[in-house]
Write a protein that holds these residues in place. Structure first.
Motif, PDB file in Angstrom:
ATOM      1  N   ASN A   1       0.837  -1.200   0.000  1.00 10.23           N
ATOM      2  CA  ASN A   1       0.000   0.000   0.000  1.00 10.23           C
ATOM      3  C   ASN A   1       0.870   1.249   0.000  1.00 10.23           C
ATOM      4  O   ASN A   1       2.012   1.229   0.477  1.00 10.23           O
ATOM      5  CB  ASN A   1      -0.924   0.009   1.214  1.00 10.23           C
ATOM      6  N   LEU A   2       0.339   2.338  -0.533  1.00 10.65           N
ATOM      7  CA  LEU A   2       1.112   3.578  -0.657  1.00 10.65           C
ATOM      8  C   LEU A   2       1.158   4.304   0.689  1.00 10.65           C
ATOM      9  O   LEU A   2       0.402   5.247   0.943  1.00 10.65           O
ATOM     10  CB  LEU A   2       0.516   4.472  -1.743  1.00 10.65           C
ATOM     11  N   ARG A   3       2.047   3.822   1.555  1.00  7.92           N
ATOM     12  CA  ARG A   3       2.267   4.421   2.866  1.00  7.92           C
ATOM     13  C   ARG A   3       3.744   4.800   2.998  1.00  7.92           C
ATOM     14  O   ARG A   3       4.609   4.148   2.402  1.00  7.92           O
ATOM     15  CB  ARG A   3       1.892   3.448   3.974  1.00  7.92           C
ATOM     16  N   PRO A   4       4.056   5.824   3.795  1.00  7.51           N
ATOM     17  CA  PRO A   4       5.457   6.262   3.927  1.00  7.51           C
ATOM     18  C   PRO A   4       6.416   5.163   4.346  1.00  7.51           C
ATOM     19  O   PRO A   4       7.557   5.121   3.868  1.00  7.51           O
ATOM     20  CB  PRO A   4       5.381   7.367   4.983  1.00  7.51           C
ATOM     21  N   GLN A   5       5.986   4.238   5.249  1.00 10.60           N
ATOM     22  CA  GLN A   5       6.911   3.201   5.709  1.00 10.60           C
ATOM     23  C   GLN A   5       7.287   2.197   4.615  1.00 10.60           C
ATOM     24  O   GLN A   5       8.229   1.438   4.763  1.00 10.60           O
ATOM     25  CB  GLN A   5       6.343   2.460   6.929  1.00 10.60           C
ATOM     26  N   LYS A   6       6.551   2.211   3.502  1.00 12.87           N
ATOM     27  CA  LYS A   6       6.886   1.316   2.388  1.00 12.87           C
ATOM     28  C   LYS A   6       8.015   1.885   1.527  1.00 12.87           C
ATOM     29  O   LYS A   6       8.558   1.201   0.667  1.00 12.87           O
ATOM     30  CB  LYS A   6       5.654   1.055   1.518  1.00 12.87           C
ATOM     31  N   ASN A   7       8.352   3.169   1.739  1.00 13.35           N
ATOM     32  CA  ASN A   7       9.516   3.809   1.108  1.00 13.35           C
ATOM     33  C   ASN A   7       9.506   3.705  -0.416  1.00 13.35           C
ATOM     34  O   ASN A   7      10.480   3.273  -1.037  1.00 13.35           O
ATOM     35  CB  ASN A   7      10.817   3.223   1.663  1.00 13.35           C
ATOM     36  N   TYR A   8       8.404   4.101  -1.013  1.00 13.91           N
ATOM     37  CA  TYR A   8       8.318   4.107  -2.475  1.00 13.91           C
ATOM     38  C   TYR A   8       9.272   5.133  -3.097  1.00 13.91           C
ATOM     39  O   TYR A   8       9.631   5.023  -4.271  1.00 13.91           O
ATOM     40  CB  TYR A   8       6.883   4.387  -2.911  1.00 13.91           C
ATOM     41  N   GLU A   9       9.690   6.145  -2.307  1.00 20.11           N
ATOM     42  CA  GLU A   9      10.669   7.108  -2.844  1.00 20.11           C
ATOM     43  C   GLU A   9      11.944   6.387  -3.273  1.00 20.11           C
ATOM     44  O   GLU A   9      12.526   6.695  -4.326  1.00 20.11           O
ATOM     45  CB  GLU A   9      11.014   8.174  -1.805  1.00 20.11           C
ATOM     46  N   LEU A  10      12.400   5.454  -2.457  1.00 25.42           N
ATOM     47  CA  LEU A  10      13.588   4.669  -2.807  1.00 25.42           C
ATOM     48  C   LEU A  10      13.364   3.937  -4.115  1.00 25.42           C
ATOM     49  O   LEU A  10      14.226   3.951  -5.012  1.00 25.42           O
ATOM     50  CB  LEU A  10      13.915   3.674  -1.689  1.00 25.42           C
ATOM     51  N   LEU A  11      12.207   3.318  -4.254  1.00 19.65           N
ATOM     52  CA  LEU A  11      11.934   2.534  -5.462  1.00 19.65           C
ATOM     53  C   LEU A  11      11.907   3.414  -6.710  1.00 19.65           C
ATOM     54  O   LEU A  11      12.389   3.020  -7.778  1.00 19.65           O
ATOM     55  CB  LEU A  11      10.607   1.794  -5.316  1.00 19.65           C
ATOM     56  N   LEU A  12      11.378   4.626  -6.591  1.00 18.90           N
ATOM     57  CA  LEU A  12      11.337   5.517  -7.749  1.00 18.90           C
ATOM     58  C   LEU A  12      12.746   5.999  -8.128  1.00 18.90           C
ATOM     59  O   LEU A  12      13.060   6.151  -9.318  1.00 18.90           O
ATOM     60  CB  LEU A  12      10.423   6.705  -7.467  1.00 18.90           C
ATOM     61  N   ASN A  13      13.584   6.226  -7.133  1.00 21.24           N
ATOM     62  CA  ASN A  13      14.984   6.563  -7.429  1.00 21.24           C
ATOM     63  C   ASN A  13      15.699   5.400  -8.116  1.00 21.24           C
ATOM     64  O   ASN A  13      16.497   5.596  -9.040  1.00 21.24           O
ATOM     65  CB  ASN A  13      15.712   6.958  -6.147  1.00 21.24           C
TER      66      ASN A  13
ATOM     67  N   ARG B   1       3.106  13.186  -3.592  1.00 25.11           N
ATOM     68  CA  ARG B   1       4.563  13.273  -3.676  1.00 25.11           C
ATOM     69  C   ARG B   1       5.119  12.240  -4.658  1.00 25.11           C
ATOM     70  O   ARG B   1       5.998  12.546  -5.473  1.00 25.11           O
ATOM     71  CB  ARG B   1       5.173  13.073  -2.293  1.00 25.11           C
ATOM     72  N   LEU B   2       4.597  11.032  -4.602  1.00 28.08           N
ATOM     73  CA  LEU B   2       5.077   9.978  -5.502  1.00 28.08           C
ATOM     74  C   LEU B   2       4.748  10.304  -6.954  1.00 28.08           C
ATOM     75  O   LEU B   2       5.580  10.109  -7.850  1.00 28.08           O
ATOM     76  CB  LEU B   2       4.457   8.633  -5.115  1.00 28.08           C
ATOM     77  N   ASN B   3       3.556  10.823  -7.192  1.00 27.73           N
ATOM     78  CA  ASN B   3       3.172  11.197  -8.558  1.00 27.73           C
ATOM     79  C   ASN B   3       4.053  12.324  -9.099  1.00 27.73           C
ATOM     80  O   ASN B   3       4.419  12.331 -10.288  1.00 27.73           O
ATOM     81  CB  ASN B   3       1.702  11.607  -8.595  1.00 27.73           C
ATOM     82  N   LYS B   4       4.416  13.258  -8.233  1.00 23.88           N
ATOM     83  CA  LYS B   4       5.309  14.353  -8.647  1.00 23.88           C
ATOM     84  C   LYS B   4       6.704  13.828  -8.972  1.00 23.88           C
ATOM     85  O   LYS B   4       7.355  14.300  -9.912  1.00 23.88           O
ATOM     86  CB  LYS B   4       5.374  15.415  -7.548  1.00 23.88           C
ATOM     87  N   MET B   5       7.158  12.834  -8.191  1.00 22.46           N
ATOM     88  CA  MET B   5       8.470  12.238  -8.469  1.00 22.46           C
ATOM     89  C   MET B   5       8.476  11.518  -9.822  1.00 22.46           C
ATOM     90  O   MET B   5       9.446  11.609 -10.583  1.00 22.46           O
ATOM     91  CB  MET B   5       8.858  11.254  -7.359  1.00 22.46           C
TER      92      MET B   5
ATOM     93  N   PHE C   1       1.503  -2.278  -6.980  1.00 21.70           N
ATOM     94  CA  PHE C   1       0.156  -2.656  -6.570  1.00 21.70           C
ATOM     95  C   PHE C   1      -0.033  -2.385  -5.081  1.00 21.70           C
ATOM     96  O   PHE C   1       0.740  -2.863  -4.252  1.00 21.70           O
ATOM     97  CB  PHE C   1      -0.086  -4.144  -6.846  1.00 21.70           C
ATOM     98  N   GLY C   2      -1.059  -1.627  -4.754  1.00 18.86           N
ATOM     99  CA  GLY C   2      -1.358  -1.310  -3.361  1.00 18.86           C
ATOM    100  C   GLY C   2      -2.317  -0.144  -3.307  1.00 18.86           C
ATOM    101  O   GLY C   2      -2.416   0.649  -4.252  1.00 18.86           O
ATOM    102  N   LYS C   3      -3.015  -0.014  -2.200  1.00 13.39           N
ATOM    103  CA  LYS C   3      -4.030   1.025  -2.092  1.00 13.39           C
ATOM    104  C   LYS C   3      -3.432   2.415  -2.145  1.00 13.39           C
ATOM    105  O   LYS C   3      -2.457   2.723  -1.461  1.00 13.39           O
ATOM    106  CB  LYS C   3      -4.828   0.850  -0.792  1.00 13.39           C
ATOM    107  N   ASP C   4      -4.022   3.267  -2.992  1.00 11.14           N
ATOM    108  CA  ASP C   4      -3.673   4.678  -3.078  1.00 11.14           C
ATOM    109  C   ASP C   4      -4.645   5.440  -2.187  1.00 11.14           C
ATOM    110  O   ASP C   4      -5.851   5.464  -2.437  1.00 11.14           O
ATOM    111  CB  ASP C   4      -3.797   5.140  -4.540  1.00 11.14           C
ATOM    112  N   PHE C   5      -4.131   6.071  -1.131  1.00 13.92           N
ATOM    113  CA  PHE C   5      -4.985   6.770  -0.172  1.00 13.92           C
ATOM    114  C   PHE C   5      -5.312   8.202  -0.604  1.00 13.92           C
ATOM    115  O   PHE C   5      -5.946   8.948   0.144  1.00 13.92           O
ATOM    116  CB  PHE C   5      -4.321   6.764   1.207  1.00 13.92           C
ATOM    117  N   LYS C   6      -4.852   8.582  -1.799  1.00 14.39           N
ATOM    118  CA  LYS C   6      -5.144   9.915  -2.351  1.00 14.39           C
ATOM    119  C   LYS C   6      -4.749  11.022  -1.376  1.00 14.39           C
ATOM    120  O   LYS C   6      -5.462  12.012  -1.188  1.00 14.39           O
ATOM    121  CB  LYS C   6      -6.641  10.049  -2.691  1.00 14.39           C
ATOM    122  N   ASP C   7      -3.578  10.861  -0.753  1.00 18.15           N
ATOM    123  CA  ASP C   7      -3.128  11.807   0.259  1.00 18.15           C
ATOM    124  C   ASP C   7      -1.863  12.522  -0.216  1.00 18.15           C
ATOM    125  O   ASP C   7      -1.457  12.406  -1.384  1.00 18.15           O
ATOM    126  CB  ASP C   7      -2.895  11.087   1.588  1.00 18.15           C
TER     127      ASP C   7
END
Length: 366
Positions: free
Chosen positions: A187-199, A227-231, A216-222
Protein backbone atom coordinates in the motif's frame (compact mmCIF):
# COMPACT_ATOMS: atom_id res chain seq x y z
CA UNK A 1 -14.35 -25.45 18.42
CA UNK A 2 -16.25 -22.45 17.04
CA UNK A 3 -14.14 -19.43 16.10
CA UNK A 4 -14.93 -16.09 14.49
CA UNK A 5 -12.35 -13.72 13.00
CA UNK A 6 -12.93 -10.04 13.80
CA UNK A 7 -11.45 -7.32 11.59
CA UNK A 8 -12.32 -3.65 11.07
CA UNK A 9 -12.32 -3.71 7.26
CA UNK A 10 -11.89 -5.98 4.25
CA UNK A 11 -9.55 -3.72 2.33
CA UNK A 12 -6.31 -5.18 0.99
CA UNK A 13 -4.01 -4.75 4.00
CA UNK A 14 -1.94 -7.44 5.64
CA UNK A 15 -4.09 -7.82 8.78
CA UNK A 16 -7.25 -7.94 6.69
CA UNK A 17 -5.88 -10.61 4.41
CA UNK A 18 -4.74 -12.72 7.36
CA UNK A 19 -8.23 -12.51 8.89
CA UNK A 20 -9.64 -13.91 5.65
CA UNK A 21 -6.86 -16.52 5.44
CA UNK A 22 -7.56 -17.78 8.96
CA UNK A 23 -11.33 -17.89 8.41
CA UNK A 24 -10.97 -19.82 5.15
CA UNK A 25 -8.36 -22.22 6.50
CA UNK A 26 -10.30 -22.96 9.70
CA UNK A 27 -13.48 -23.69 7.74
CA UNK A 28 -11.75 -26.95 6.67
CA UNK A 29 -10.61 -27.87 10.18
CA UNK A 30 -13.18 -26.96 12.84
CA UNK A 31 -16.92 -27.13 13.46
CA UNK A 32 -17.63 -23.44 12.78
CA UNK A 33 -15.54 -20.66 11.20
CA UNK A 34 -16.87 -17.14 10.88
CA UNK A 35 -15.63 -13.70 9.86
CA UNK A 36 -17.00 -10.32 10.92
CA UNK A 37 -16.05 -6.99 9.38
CA UNK A 38 -16.88 -4.21 11.85
CA UNK A 39 -16.50 -0.91 9.99
CA UNK A 40 -15.97 -1.33 6.26
CA UNK A 41 -16.11 -3.95 3.53
CA UNK A 42 -13.67 -4.07 0.59
CA UNK A 43 -12.04 -6.08 -2.16
CA UNK A 44 -11.31 -9.05 0.10
CA UNK A 45 -15.02 -9.77 0.48
CA UNK A 46 -14.89 -11.78 -2.75
CA UNK A 47 -12.15 -14.02 -1.31
CA UNK A 48 -14.13 -15.34 1.67
CA UNK A 49 -14.83 -19.05 1.30
CA UNK A 50 -18.50 -20.03 0.96
CA UNK A 51 -18.13 -22.27 4.03
CA UNK A 52 -17.32 -19.23 6.20
CA UNK A 53 -20.17 -17.51 8.05
CA UNK A 54 -19.94 -13.77 7.31
CA UNK A 55 -21.39 -10.68 9.02
CA UNK A 56 -20.90 -6.95 8.44
CA UNK A 57 -21.61 -4.82 11.54
CA UNK A 58 -21.60 -1.36 9.91
CA UNK A 59 -20.02 0.08 13.05
CA UNK A 60 -20.12 3.90 12.98
CA UNK A 61 -18.04 4.91 16.03
CA UNK A 62 -15.71 3.50 18.69
CA UNK A 63 -18.49 2.81 21.19
CA UNK A 64 -21.39 1.78 18.96
CA UNK A 65 -23.93 -0.04 21.18
CA UNK A 66 -25.99 -1.19 18.21
CA UNK A 67 -22.92 -2.90 16.70
CA UNK A 68 -21.89 -4.36 20.08
CA UNK A 69 -25.28 -5.98 20.65
CA UNK A 70 -25.43 -7.17 17.05
CA UNK A 71 -22.06 -8.81 17.63
CA UNK A 72 -23.28 -10.28 20.92
CA UNK A 73 -26.35 -11.74 19.19
CA UNK A 74 -24.15 -13.34 16.50
CA UNK A 75 -21.80 -14.82 19.12
CA UNK A 76 -24.68 -16.21 21.15
CA UNK A 77 -26.70 -17.58 18.23
CA UNK A 78 -23.67 -19.31 16.72
CA UNK A 79 -22.35 -20.52 20.08
CA UNK A 80 -18.94 -18.94 19.44
CA UNK A 81 -16.14 -20.11 21.75
CA UNK A 82 -13.35 -17.77 20.58
CA UNK A 83 -13.20 -14.30 19.07
CA UNK A 84 -9.95 -14.02 17.11
CA UNK A 85 -9.63 -10.22 17.02
CA UNK A 86 -7.15 -8.71 14.56
CA UNK A 87 -5.39 -5.39 15.25
CA UNK A 88 -7.70 -2.58 16.43
CA UNK A 89 -10.84 -4.74 16.40
CA UNK A 90 -9.89 -5.88 19.93
CA UNK A 91 -11.90 -2.94 21.36
CA UNK A 92 -15.34 -4.06 20.22
CA UNK A 93 -14.36 -7.66 21.09
CA UNK A 94 -13.75 -6.58 24.70
CA UNK A 95 -17.09 -4.73 24.82
CA UNK A 96 -18.86 -7.86 23.56
CA UNK A 97 -17.06 -10.08 26.10
CA UNK A 98 -18.19 -7.86 28.95
CA UNK A 99 -21.77 -8.70 27.94
CA UNK A 100 -20.95 -12.38 27.27
CA UNK A 101 -18.16 -13.42 29.68
CA UNK A 102 -17.86 -17.06 28.55
CA UNK A 103 -16.45 -16.05 25.15
CA UNK A 104 -12.64 -16.00 24.97
CA UNK A 105 -10.60 -13.40 23.06
CA UNK A 106 -7.42 -14.10 21.13
CA UNK A 107 -5.77 -10.89 19.97
CA UNK A 108 -3.62 -10.91 16.81
CA UNK A 109 -0.98 -8.15 16.64
CA UNK A 110 -0.09 -7.18 13.06
CA UNK A 111 1.69 -3.91 13.90
CA UNK A 112 3.86 -3.06 10.90
CA UNK A 113 6.13 -0.35 12.31
CA UNK A 114 8.11 -2.70 14.51
CA UNK A 115 11.64 -1.33 14.09
CA UNK A 116 11.31 0.76 17.26
CA UNK A 117 8.53 -0.20 19.65
CA UNK A 118 9.67 1.95 22.58
CA UNK A 119 7.18 4.69 21.67
CA UNK A 120 4.26 2.34 21.09
CA UNK A 121 1.82 3.11 23.88
CA UNK A 122 -1.91 2.38 24.00
CA UNK A 123 -3.82 2.56 27.26
CA UNK A 124 -6.98 1.11 25.70
CA UNK A 125 -5.01 -1.89 24.43
CA UNK A 126 -3.26 -2.30 27.78
CA UNK A 127 -6.59 -2.27 29.60
CA UNK A 128 -8.18 -4.53 26.98
CA UNK A 129 -5.42 -7.11 27.35
CA UNK A 130 -6.81 -7.98 30.80
CA UNK A 131 -9.64 -9.69 28.90
CA UNK A 132 -7.39 -11.57 26.42
CA UNK A 133 -6.98 -15.33 26.71
CA UNK A 134 -3.96 -15.24 24.38
CA UNK A 135 -1.96 -13.05 22.00
CA UNK A 136 -0.53 -13.89 18.58
CA UNK A 137 2.40 -11.74 17.39
CA UNK A 138 3.50 -11.76 13.75
CA UNK A 139 7.16 -11.28 14.63
CA UNK A 140 9.49 -11.80 17.57
CA UNK A 141 9.86 -8.07 18.31
CA UNK A 142 6.09 -7.77 18.80
CA UNK A 143 6.12 -10.92 20.95
CA UNK A 144 8.68 -9.36 23.30
CA UNK A 145 6.78 -6.06 23.36
CA UNK A 146 3.52 -7.79 24.31
CA UNK A 147 5.25 -9.69 27.12
CA UNK A 148 6.66 -6.47 28.58
CA UNK A 149 3.68 -4.12 28.08
CA UNK A 150 0.42 -6.08 28.14
CA UNK A 151 -1.39 -8.05 30.85
CA UNK A 152 -1.75 -11.36 29.04
CA UNK A 153 0.94 -13.99 29.74
CA UNK A 154 0.00 -16.48 27.00
CA UNK A 155 1.79 -15.10 23.93
CA UNK A 156 2.87 -16.94 20.80
CA UNK A 157 4.80 -15.89 17.71
CA UNK A 158 3.05 -17.23 14.61
CA UNK A 159 4.27 -16.05 11.21
CA UNK A 160 1.83 -15.04 8.51
CA UNK A 161 0.98 -17.69 5.98
CA UNK A 162 -0.14 -17.95 2.41
CA UNK A 163 -3.56 -19.39 1.78
CA UNK A 164 -3.92 -21.91 -0.99
CA UNK A 165 -4.79 -19.95 -4.11
CA UNK A 166 -8.19 -18.42 -4.40
CA UNK A 167 -9.42 -18.95 -7.95
CA UNK A 168 -10.52 -15.68 -9.51
CA UNK A 169 -11.46 -15.28 -13.15
CA UNK A 170 -10.28 -11.67 -13.28
CA UNK A 171 -7.05 -11.34 -15.25
CA UNK A 172 -5.04 -8.14 -14.95
CA UNK A 173 -3.51 -6.61 -18.08
CA UNK A 174 -0.08 -5.14 -17.40
CA UNK A 175 1.79 -2.45 -19.25
CA UNK A 176 5.40 -2.91 -20.31
CA UNK A 177 7.26 -5.63 -22.19
CA UNK A 178 6.69 -9.28 -21.38
CA UNK A 179 9.68 -10.85 -19.61
CA UNK A 180 10.92 -7.44 -18.39
CA UNK A 181 8.62 -6.51 -15.52
CA UNK A 182 9.42 -5.71 -11.86
CA UNK A 183 6.58 -5.79 -9.32
CA UNK A 184 6.07 -4.30 -5.86
CA UNK A 185 3.02 -5.17 -3.74
CA UNK A 186 2.55 -2.66 -0.90
CA UNK A 187 0.00 0.00 0.00
CA UNK A 188 1.11 3.58 -0.66
CA UNK A 189 2.27 4.42 2.87
CA UNK A 190 5.46 6.26 3.93
CA UNK A 191 6.91 3.20 5.71
CA UNK A 192 6.89 1.32 2.39
CA UNK A 193 9.52 3.81 1.11
CA UNK A 194 8.32 4.11 -2.47
CA UNK A 195 10.67 7.11 -2.84
CA UNK A 196 13.59 4.67 -2.81
CA UNK A 197 11.93 2.53 -5.46
CA UNK A 198 11.34 5.52 -7.75
CA UNK A 199 14.98 6.56 -7.43
CA UNK A 200 15.98 3.00 -8.27
CA UNK A 201 13.58 2.98 -11.24
CA UNK A 202 15.22 6.13 -12.63
CA UNK A 203 18.66 4.46 -12.57
CA UNK A 204 17.38 1.17 -13.99
CA UNK A 205 15.64 3.05 -16.82
CA UNK A 206 18.96 4.58 -17.90
CA UNK A 207 20.66 1.16 -18.13
CA UNK A 208 17.72 -1.05 -19.09
CA UNK A 209 15.06 1.14 -20.75
CA UNK A 210 12.86 -1.85 -21.71
CA UNK A 211 12.30 -2.88 -18.08
CA UNK A 212 9.30 -1.48 -16.20
CA UNK A 213 8.00 -1.26 -12.62
CA UNK A 214 4.45 -2.31 -11.64
CA UNK A 215 3.19 -1.10 -8.26
CA UNK A 216 0.16 -2.66 -6.57
CA UNK A 217 -1.36 -1.31 -3.36
CA UNK A 218 -4.03 1.03 -2.09
CA UNK A 219 -3.67 4.68 -3.08
CA UNK A 220 -4.99 6.77 -0.17
CA UNK A 221 -5.14 9.92 -2.35
CA UNK A 222 -3.13 11.81 0.26
CA UNK A 223 -0.02 14.01 0.35
CA UNK A 224 2.24 10.95 0.17
CA UNK A 225 0.57 9.74 -3.03
CA UNK A 226 0.86 13.27 -4.46
CA UNK A 227 4.56 13.27 -3.68
CA UNK A 228 5.08 9.98 -5.50
CA UNK A 229 3.17 11.20 -8.56
CA UNK A 230 5.31 14.35 -8.65
CA UNK A 231 8.47 12.24 -8.47
CA UNK A 232 7.28 10.12 -11.41
CA UNK A 233 6.72 13.30 -13.44
CA UNK A 234 10.02 14.87 -12.33
CA UNK A 235 12.02 11.73 -13.20
CA UNK A 236 10.08 11.25 -16.49
CA UNK A 237 9.04 7.73 -15.48
CA UNK A 238 5.53 7.78 -16.96
CA UNK A 239 6.45 4.97 -19.38
CA UNK A 240 8.49 3.05 -16.79
CA UNK A 241 6.48 3.10 -13.54
CA UNK A 242 2.82 2.10 -13.42
CA UNK A 243 0.44 2.36 -10.43
CA UNK A 244 -2.53 -0.02 -10.42
CA UNK A 245 -4.00 0.59 -6.97
CA UNK A 246 -5.55 -2.22 -4.92
CA UNK A 247 -6.80 -5.19 -6.94
CA UNK A 248 -8.71 -8.40 -6.15
CA UNK A 249 -6.34 -10.75 -7.91
CA UNK A 250 -2.73 -9.66 -7.45
CA UNK A 251 -1.72 -13.24 -8.27
CA UNK A 252 -2.56 -12.54 -11.90
CA UNK A 253 -0.03 -9.69 -11.88
CA UNK A 254 2.63 -11.75 -10.11
CA UNK A 255 2.32 -14.44 -12.77
CA UNK A 256 3.23 -11.86 -15.42
CA UNK A 257 6.28 -10.40 -13.66
CA UNK A 258 9.92 -11.44 -13.49
CA UNK A 259 11.42 -9.75 -10.41
CA UNK A 260 9.70 -8.72 -7.15
CA UNK A 261 10.82 -5.98 -4.77
CA UNK A 262 9.92 -4.55 -1.35
CA UNK A 263 11.78 -1.33 -0.33
CA UNK A 264 10.17 -0.76 3.11
CA UNK A 265 11.60 1.22 6.02
CA UNK A 266 9.63 -0.98 8.41
CA UNK A 267 7.67 -4.24 8.32
CA UNK A 268 6.26 -6.96 10.52
CA UNK A 269 6.18 -10.12 8.45
CA UNK A 270 4.99 -8.90 5.03
CA UNK A 271 2.63 -11.13 3.11
CA UNK A 272 4.07 -9.67 -0.09
CA UNK A 273 7.36 -11.55 0.34
CA UNK A 274 5.45 -14.79 0.95
CA UNK A 275 3.44 -14.17 -2.21
CA UNK A 276 6.60 -13.52 -4.19
CA UNK A 277 7.85 -16.93 -3.15
CA UNK A 278 4.53 -18.60 -3.85
CA UNK A 279 4.74 -17.37 -7.45
CA UNK A 280 8.42 -18.35 -7.76
CA UNK A 281 9.69 -14.80 -8.18
CA UNK A 282 13.21 -13.72 -7.22
CA UNK A 283 12.90 -11.08 -4.53
CA UNK A 284 14.89 -8.01 -3.53
CA UNK A 285 13.83 -6.67 -0.12
CA UNK A 286 15.14 -4.50 2.69
CA UNK A 287 16.46 -5.98 5.91
CA UNK A 288 13.56 -4.99 8.17
CA UNK A 289 11.09 -6.89 10.34
CA UNK A 290 11.11 -10.65 9.80
CA UNK A 291 12.13 -10.50 6.12
CA UNK A 292 15.61 -11.90 6.80
CA UNK A 293 13.97 -14.88 8.51
CA UNK A 294 12.00 -15.60 5.35
CA UNK A 295 14.82 -14.97 2.87
CA UNK A 296 17.59 -16.69 4.79
CA UNK A 297 20.33 -16.86 2.14
CA UNK A 298 21.42 -15.38 -1.19
CA UNK A 299 20.07 -18.52 -2.84
CA UNK A 300 16.53 -17.48 -1.83
CA UNK A 301 16.68 -13.74 -2.52
CA UNK A 302 18.59 -10.49 -2.16
CA UNK A 303 18.46 -8.68 1.21
CA UNK A 304 19.71 -5.09 1.23
CA UNK A 305 20.08 -2.49 3.95
CA UNK A 306 17.14 -0.14 4.40
CA UNK A 307 17.16 2.95 2.17
CA UNK A 308 20.37 1.92 0.36
CA UNK A 309 19.64 2.78 -3.28
CA UNK A 310 23.05 1.64 -4.57
CA UNK A 311 22.59 -1.86 -3.13
CA UNK A 312 19.05 -1.98 -4.47
CA UNK A 313 20.11 -0.97 -7.98
CA UNK A 314 22.97 -3.46 -7.98
CA UNK A 315 20.73 -6.32 -6.80
CA UNK A 316 18.12 -5.64 -9.50
CA UNK A 317 20.80 -5.25 -12.17
CA UNK A 318 22.28 -8.65 -11.29
CA UNK A 319 18.87 -10.29 -11.65
CA UNK A 320 18.14 -8.51 -14.93
CA UNK A 321 21.44 -9.68 -16.39
CA UNK A 322 21.21 -13.27 -15.11
CA UNK A 323 17.88 -14.92 -16.04
CA UNK A 324 19.09 -18.33 -14.83
CA UNK A 325 19.78 -16.86 -11.40
CA UNK A 326 16.26 -15.40 -11.36
CA UNK A 327 14.78 -18.83 -12.02
CA UNK A 328 16.94 -20.58 -9.41
CA UNK A 329 16.29 -17.95 -6.75
CA UNK A 330 12.55 -18.00 -7.35
CA UNK A 331 12.40 -21.78 -7.05
CA UNK A 332 14.42 -21.77 -3.82
CA UNK A 333 12.19 -19.13 -2.24
CA UNK A 334 9.14 -21.11 -3.33
CA UNK A 335 10.43 -24.22 -1.53
CA UNK A 336 11.05 -22.18 1.61
CA UNK A 337 7.56 -20.67 1.61
CA UNK A 338 5.80 -23.98 1.01
CA UNK A 339 7.85 -25.61 3.77
CA UNK A 340 7.62 -23.01 6.55
CA UNK A 341 4.87 -20.52 5.68
CA UNK A 342 2.14 -22.71 4.28
CA UNK A 343 -1.45 -22.70 5.49
CA UNK A 344 -1.25 -26.28 6.75
CA UNK A 345 1.91 -25.73 8.83
CA UNK A 346 0.74 -22.57 10.60
CA UNK A 347 -2.87 -23.66 11.18
CA UNK A 348 -1.65 -26.91 12.75
CA UNK A 349 0.49 -24.94 15.21
CA UNK A 350 -2.35 -22.44 15.83
CA UNK A 351 -4.88 -25.16 16.70
CA UNK A 352 -2.39 -26.94 18.97
CA UNK A 353 -1.77 -23.66 20.83
CA UNK A 354 -5.50 -23.00 21.19
CA UNK A 355 -6.05 -26.50 22.57
CA UNK A 356 -3.33 -26.04 25.17
CA UNK A 357 -4.50 -22.50 26.04
CA UNK A 358 -8.26 -23.01 26.14
CA UNK A 359 -8.66 -26.74 26.82
CA UNK A 360 -10.86 -27.15 23.76
CA UNK A 361 -10.81 -30.34 21.72
CA UNK A 362 -10.72 -29.80 17.98
CA UNK A 363 -12.62 -32.27 15.85
CA UNK A 364 -11.51 -32.27 12.24
CA UNK A 365 -14.50 -31.72 9.97
CA UNK A 366 -12.88 -33.47 6.99
Amino acid sequence: MRIVQLIDSLETGGAERMAVNYANALAKKITFSGLIATRKEGLLLSQIDEKVSYLFLKRKKSVDFKAVFQLRKYLKNNKIDIIHAHSSSFFIAVLAKITLPRVKIIWHDHYGISQDLTLRKSLSLKFGSVFFKGIISVNTALEKWAASYLFCPDIIFLPNFIEKSVILNEKISLFGSEGKRIICVANLRPQKNYELLLNVARSIKDKFPDWSFHLFGKDFKDLYADRLNKMVAEFKLQDTVFFYGAVKNVGSALEQCDIAVLPSFSEGLPLAVLEYGLYKLPAVATNVGEISKVITSEKEGQIIESNNSNQFIEAIQILIEQPNLRTEMGLNLNKRILSDYSEDAIIKEYIFWLQSSTNFVVKNTN
